[in-house]
Design a protein around this motif. Structure first.
Motif, mmCIF file in Angstrom:
data_model
loop_
_atom_site.group_PDB
_atom_site.id
_atom_site.type_symbol
_atom_site.label_atom_id
_atom_site.label_comp_id
_atom_site.label_asym_id
_atom_site.label_seq_id
_atom_site.Cartn_x
_atom_site.Cartn_y
_atom_site.Cartn_z
ATOM 1 N N TRP A 8 -7.320 -11.411 -3.208
ATOM 2 C CA TRP A 8 -7.281 -10.027 -3.698
ATOM 3 C C TRP A 8 -6.077 -9.296 -3.123
ATOM 4 C CZ3 TRP A 8 -7.142 -5.294 -1.424
ATOM 5 C CH2 TRP A 8 -7.274 -4.209 -2.297
ATOM 6 N N GLU A 9 -5.794 -9.524 -1.847
ATOM 7 C CA GLU A 9 -4.674 -8.824 -1.224
ATOM 8 C C GLU A 9 -3.359 -9.192 -1.909
ATOM 9 O OE1 GLU A 9 -7.050 -10.330 0.407
ATOM 10 O OE2 GLU A 9 -7.984 -8.773 1.618
ATOM 11 N N ALA A 12 -3.214 -7.263 -5.165
ATOM 12 C CA ALA A 12 -2.904 -5.848 -4.933
ATOM 13 C C ALA A 12 -1.436 -5.678 -4.563
ATOM 14 C CB ALA A 12 -3.806 -5.302 -3.825
ATOM 15 N N ARG A 13 -0.941 -6.574 -3.728
ATOM 16 C CA ARG A 13 0.435 -6.437 -3.254
ATOM 17 C C ARG A 13 1.431 -6.718 -4.384
ATOM 18 N NH1 ARG A 13 0.109 -9.830 0.650
ATOM 19 N NH2 ARG A 13 1.140 -11.574 -0.345
ATOM 20 N N ARG A 17 1.287 -2.056 -8.152
ATOM 21 C CA ARG A 17 2.215 -1.034 -8.637
ATOM 22 C C ARG A 17 2.372 -1.117 -10.155
ATOM 23 N NH1 ARG A 17 8.125 -0.542 -7.561
ATOM 24 N NH2 ARG A 17 8.600 1.670 -7.333
ATOM 25 N N TYR A 20 -0.773 0.304 -11.795
ATOM 26 C CA TYR A 20 -0.760 1.766 -11.759
ATOM 27 C C TYR A 20 0.195 2.320 -12.816
ATOM 28 C CZ TYR A 20 0.013 6.526 -10.163
ATOM 29 O OH TYR A 20 0.127 7.892 -10.113
ATOM 30 N N ASN A 21 1.376 1.723 -12.935
ATOM 31 C CA ASN A 21 2.347 2.217 -13.911
ATOM 32 C C ASN A 21 1.899 1.974 -15.345
ATOM 33 O OD1 ASN A 21 5.267 3.255 -12.850
ATOM 34 N ND2 ASN A 21 4.227 2.010 -11.312
ATOM 35 N N GLN A 38 -7.768 1.628 -9.568
ATOM 36 C CA GLN A 38 -8.838 1.283 -8.623
ATOM 37 C C GLN A 38 -9.923 0.464 -9.311
ATOM 38 O OE1 GLN A 38 -10.455 4.547 -6.250
ATOM 39 N NE2 GLN A 38 -12.457 3.748 -6.774
ATOM 40 N N GLN A 45 -11.296 -8.157 -7.995
ATOM 41 C CA GLN A 45 -11.976 -8.669 -6.803
ATOM 42 C C GLN A 45 -13.220 -9.454 -7.197
ATOM 43 O OE1 GLN A 45 -13.364 -5.536 -4.291
ATOM 44 N NE2 GLN A 45 -12.700 -6.601 -2.458
ATOM 45 N N ARG A 46 -13.975 -8.890 -8.136
ATOM 46 C CA ARG A 46 -15.183 -9.596 -8.602
ATOM 47 C C ARG A 46 -14.819 -10.830 -9.404
ATOM 48 N NH1 ARG A 46 -17.894 -4.156 -10.922
ATOM 49 N NH2 ARG A 46 -18.640 -3.268 -8.974
ATOM 50 N N ASP B 55 5.158 5.112 -7.666
ATOM 51 C CA ASP B 55 4.344 4.550 -6.584
ATOM 52 C C ASP B 55 2.907 5.049 -6.717
ATOM 53 O OD1 ASP B 55 6.369 3.130 -5.319
ATOM 54 O OD2 ASP B 55 7.110 4.949 -4.361
ATOM 55 N N PRO B 56 1.945 4.153 -6.564
ATOM 56 C CA PRO B 56 0.555 4.613 -6.595
ATOM 57 C C PRO B 56 0.276 5.515 -5.397
ATOM 58 C CG PRO B 56 0.664 2.258 -6.125
ATOM 59 C CD PRO B 56 2.075 2.729 -6.334
ATOM 60 N N PRO B 57 -0.668 6.443 -5.544
ATOM 61 C CA PRO B 57 -0.998 7.317 -4.419
ATOM 62 C C PRO B 57 -1.568 6.511 -3.255
ATOM 63 C CG PRO B 57 -2.579 7.577 -6.204
ATOM 64 C CD PRO B 57 -1.481 6.708 -6.730
ATOM 65 N N LEU B 60 -5.269 5.547 -3.094
ATOM 66 C CA LEU B 60 -5.703 4.422 -3.921
ATOM 67 C C LEU B 60 -5.665 3.129 -3.112
ATOM 68 C CD1 LEU B 60 -6.274 2.939 -6.591
ATOM 69 C CD2 LEU B 60 -3.820 2.913 -6.974
ATOM 70 N N PHE B 63 -8.344 2.854 -0.402
ATOM 71 C CA PHE B 63 -9.732 3.031 -0.803
ATOM 72 C C PHE B 63 -10.488 1.733 -0.961
ATOM 73 C CE2 PHE B 63 -12.476 6.376 -2.252
ATOM 74 C CZ PHE B 63 -13.440 5.730 -2.991
ATOM 75 N N GLU B 64 -9.769 0.693 -1.282
ATOM 76 C CA GLU B 64 -10.472 -0.395 -1.942
ATOM 77 C C GLU B 64 -10.549 -1.720 -1.180
ATOM 78 O OE1 GLU B 64 -12.217 -3.067 -4.086
ATOM 79 O OE2 GLU B 64 -12.665 -0.968 -3.824
ATOM 80 N N VAL B 65 -10.180 -1.766 0.061
ATOM 81 C CA VAL B 65 -10.288 -3.025 0.787
ATOM 82 C C VAL B 65 -11.672 -3.125 1.423
ATOM 83 C CG1 VAL B 65 -9.361 -4.428 2.638
ATOM 84 C CG2 VAL B 65 -7.842 -3.017 1.273
ATOM 85 N N PRO B 66 -12.448 -4.157 1.088
ATOM 86 C CA PRO B 66 -13.782 -4.277 1.688
ATOM 87 C C PRO B 66 -13.646 -4.695 3.146
ATOM 88 C CG PRO B 66 -13.279 -6.187 0.357
ATOM 89 C CD PRO B 66 -12.107 -5.259 0.208
ATOM 90 N N ALA B 97 -0.869 -3.661 1.790
ATOM 91 C CA ALA B 97 -0.914 -4.371 0.513
ATOM 92 C C ALA B 97 -0.041 -3.689 -0.516
ATOM 93 C CB ALA B 97 -2.352 -4.468 0.009
ATOM 94 N N PHE B 98 -0.100 -2.347 -0.569
ATOM 95 C CA PHE B 98 0.673 -1.640 -1.585
ATOM 96 C C PHE B 98 2.066 -1.298 -1.135
ATOM 97 C CE2 PHE B 98 -3.178 -0.840 -3.987
ATOM 98 C CZ PHE B 98 -2.675 -0.992 -5.251
ATOM 99 N N SER B 100 4.252 -3.050 0.545
ATOM 100 C CA SER B 100 5.191 -4.108 0.871
ATOM 101 C C SER B 100 6.086 -4.493 -0.289
ATOM 102 C CB SER B 100 4.426 -5.339 1.350
ATOM 103 O OG SER B 100 3.509 -5.738 0.361
ATOM 104 N N GLN B 137 -18.417 1.373 -0.579
ATOM 105 C CA GLN B 137 -17.892 0.920 -1.866
ATOM 106 C C GLN B 137 -18.404 -0.487 -2.158
ATOM 107 O OE1 GLN B 137 -16.210 2.779 -4.060
ATOM 108 N NE2 GLN B 137 -16.847 4.274 -2.560
ATOM 109 N N PRO B 138 -18.803 -0.746 -3.450
ATOM 110 C CA PRO B 138 -19.331 -2.082 -3.769
ATOM 111 C C PRO B 138 -18.260 -3.146 -3.634
ATOM 112 C CG PRO B 138 -18.952 -0.760 -5.753
ATOM 113 C CD PRO B 138 -18.742 0.164 -4.579
#
Lengths: 165, 138
Positions: A8-9, A12-13, A17, A20-21, A38, A45-46, B55-57, B60, B63-66, B97-98, B100, B137-138
């Motif tokens: 997942w990381e 996201a990495r 971006r 989002y765009n 989000q 992730q799921r 760039d995402p806020p 965001l 918020f989402e890393v479990p 994560a965001f 980098s 968060q789930p």
């Protein structure tokens, strides 16, 4: 990459971006775009547990565009925060020359024109020219034939040109 | 060939097979109307491609890393402290994560963590409320 299941990381990495765009250019609103991004990451992730190596781009963007459409439907039902088909261009206040220059620099005129496109055309143009997918990847993500991708991108660009002059 | 129409956009994108590309090119050499259409399509394409990548806020990414199992409803201070530490880690991991992306300025993780740590010490009540919302968060 195509033979490995990313974490997942990593998703996201590498893709956060762009996700989002994608959302921002489709809806023109940073708050909605953040909500959508989000939601996509939660679904990724799921979904990663059931993902099998293959076309990761097609898989990821199918999830992304489905999440976007779900959000649009959900908000339309709730009728709270209007999304893509809403006319955001109805504010007929003449901008100053400085505002016009700033608008051009930030691409606001292009963003406004994108929002006026029919959704199918806007989605194809954004996936191609913002996200950078190939026609084959768009076809897989949207689940349409490549010929339809070609047609939507072409018609979307023609309409954009008409609007932008 | 007749006017290539929607093949022109695919031509711009390099999405035609060799035979189609040759046909379009030979048509363009003879047809001013299609050359003008190609220029229009290229202008629209360039306009969208030149939109800035945004760039995402930060919230965001944070918020989402479990990071932690769902806490019980009644948090003790000790558990709230542990959750606070976990949330600081979550913020750091999420930002990393965001943040980098090579095109994005690096985020100063140290100062972000310091800010959150400061909030933990100044206002533990507020922070524990925020943490419940993060770790649930789930």
């Amino acid at each position: 990459m195509a033979d490995e299941i990313p974490t997942w990381e990593e998703v996201a990495r590498r893709h956060g971006r762009r996700i989002y765009n994608f959302a921002y250019r489709l809806c023109g609103n940073p708050d909605d775009a953040a909500d959508l991004a989000q939601e996509v990451l939660i679904r990724v992730q799921r979904g990663l547990t059931s993902y099998r190596p293959g076309s990761f781009e097609g898989w990821l963007w199918r999830i992304t565009r489905n999440a976007f459409l779900d959000q649009v439907r959900y908000r339309k039902r709730r009728a709270t925060s209007p999304l893509p088909d809403d006319d955001r261009l109805g504010h007929a206040i003449a901008p100053s020359p400085d505002e016009v220059l700033a608008s051009v620099r930030l691409g606001e005129d292009v963003q406004a024109a994108l929002l006026k496109l029919p959704y199918d055309f806007r989605e194809a143009v954004v996936l191609c020219d913002v996200v950078g997918l190939t026609y084959d990847e768009i076809a897989e993500a949207v689940d349409i034939p490549v010929g339809t991708v070609r047609s939507r991108i072409h018609r979307g660009r023609k309409l954009l040109k008409e609007m932008l002059g | 060939m007749s006017h290539p129409g929607e093949l022109l956009s695919a031509f711009l994108d390099g999405e035609l097979v060799a035979g189609e590309r040759r046909q379009v090119m030979s048509h363009l050499a003879e047809c001013a109307e299609c050359r003008a259409e190609l220029a229009d399509l290229d202008a629209a394409r360039s306009a969208v491609r030149s939109l800035p990548m945004l760039d995402p806020p930060l919230e965001l990414s944070a918020f989402e890393v479990p990071v932690a199992p769902r806490p019980a409803v009644g948090l003790t201070w000790a558990r709230a402290g542990a959750a606070a530490a976990a949330a600081v880690v979550a913020v750091a991991v999420g930002l990393a994560a965001f943040g980098s992306d090579p095109a994005t300025p690096a985020v100063d993780l140290g100062s972000v963590i310091d800010q959150h740590a400061a909030r933990v010490s100044v206002d533990p009540g507020l922070t524990s409320v925020r943490l419940v919302s993060v770790v649930n968060q789930p």
